[in-house]
Design a protein around this motif. Sequence first.
Motif, short mmCIF file in Angstrom:
data_model
loop_
_atom_site.label_atom_id
_atom_site.label_comp_id
_atom_site.label_asym_id
_atom_site.label_seq_id
_atom_site.Cartn_x
_atom_site.Cartn_y
_atom_site.Cartn_z
N LEU A 123 -69.86 79.18 -1.33
CA LEU A 123 -68.95 78.44 -0.46
C LEU A 123 -67.66 78.05 -1.17
N VAL A 124 -67.77 77.52 -2.39
CA VAL A 124 -66.57 77.08 -3.10
C VAL A 124 -65.66 78.25 -3.46
N PRO A 125 -66.16 79.33 -4.12
CA PRO A 125 -65.26 80.45 -4.40
C PRO A 125 -64.72 81.12 -3.13
N LEU A 126 -65.53 81.16 -2.08
CA LEU A 126 -65.05 81.75 -0.83
C LEU A 126 -63.95 80.90 -0.22
N PHE A 127 -64.09 79.59 -0.28
CA PHE A 127 -63.05 78.70 0.23
C PHE A 127 -61.76 78.87 -0.57
N GLN A 128 -61.88 78.97 -1.89
CA GLN A 128 -60.70 79.17 -2.74
C GLN A 128 -60.03 80.50 -2.44
N MET A 129 -60.83 81.53 -2.22
CA MET A 129 -60.29 82.85 -1.91
C MET A 129 -59.54 82.83 -0.58
N MET A 131 -58.22 80.29 0.85
CA MET A 131 -57.03 79.47 0.71
C MET A 131 -55.92 80.24 0.00
N ASP A 132 -56.26 81.03 -1.01
CA ASP A 132 -55.26 81.85 -1.71
C ASP A 132 -54.67 82.90 -0.78
N PHE A 133 -55.50 83.45 0.10
CA PHE A 133 -55.03 84.45 1.05
C PHE A 133 -54.37 83.84 2.29
N ARG A 134 -54.36 82.50 2.35
CA ARG A 134 -53.80 81.77 3.49
C ARG A 134 -54.46 82.17 4.81
N ALA A 141 -60.90 84.25 8.59
CA ALA A 141 -61.67 83.59 7.53
C ALA A 141 -63.16 83.59 7.83
N ILE A 142 -63.53 83.68 9.10
CA ILE A 142 -64.94 83.71 9.48
C ILE A 142 -65.46 85.13 9.55
N VAL A 143 -64.65 86.05 10.08
CA VAL A 143 -65.12 87.41 10.30
C VAL A 143 -65.19 88.21 9.01
N LEU A 144 -64.14 88.16 8.20
CA LEU A 144 -64.05 89.04 7.03
C LEU A 144 -65.20 88.86 6.03
N PRO A 145 -65.59 87.63 5.66
CA PRO A 145 -66.69 87.51 4.69
C PRO A 145 -68.02 88.07 5.18
N GLY A 146 -68.18 88.22 6.48
CA GLY A 146 -69.44 88.71 7.01
C GLY A 146 -69.47 90.20 7.30
#
Length: 276
Positions: A123-129, A131-134, A141-146
């Motif tokens: 969760l934390v690294p995904l949130f940081q990623m 945020m970096d990608f805006r 942000a919901i679709v791409l990680p899955g």
Amino acid sequence: MTRVLRLRGLPLTLLLAALTGLSVAPFYWLIVSATQENSDIFAWPPKLVPGGHLGENLSTLQDKVGLVRVLGNSLAIAGLQTLGALVIALLAGYAFAKFRFRGRTVLFALLLSTLVVPDQVMLVPLFQMMMDFRLLDSYQAIVLPGLCVPFAIFLMRQALSGLPDELLDAARVDGAGELRVLWSVVIPVMRPVLAALSVFLFLGSWNQFVWPLIALRNPDMQTLPVALATLHGMKTSTDYGAILAGTAVSALPMMVLFLVLQRQFISGLLAGATKG
């Protein structure tokens, strides 16, 4: 003899009927409670007959969280995520199963190692990623990680490993490219596995709660599980009739998907069970 066999099977039939009743009872209670008001839901003895407040509960849900909007958000996110994950799993599984390239074993081992990593750790690294990608507070942000699901790739690789190479070579001899082989040969044969996998992927995406809660700040972009959870935090008394009505509505897409793909779903599970 037939009558004796039936009598011997009677205890097992009764046991299965009792287990079926226990399995169906919570869902039946959910449907009944969705049609009642709060006072009837917590009445004793419990009321097991549907009431007449379903429309009122749905109207309350629409007023408080925008039921139609959040339902559409969930359907769009789950649909896109399921479709994308199926395409990636099919392509990656096909590559791992039918192509020989340097580092294939190492890459597949690394893929399998991600299965033991809890989602909460990411969760934390995904949130940081994000945020970096805006991409925070967006559907991306919901679709791409899955889109890349290791279990789905593993399942497709195992299923495709049992597909005869001679079948693919025959298509290549006839002049078909790899994409044509995939579309005309692999997909029709793998249809039951794809159907079973689509149910699992849609269910996982549909029930997402923690990551959409973190990544989406705009109430208009909330998914149905997150929107239902917000009803508990309101200052007024909790309207359990509306919550249960929303929960019943959230179960409908999964029921429809399973009924549509029921035959392929069962065939896919049986096919997976026979793989060595």
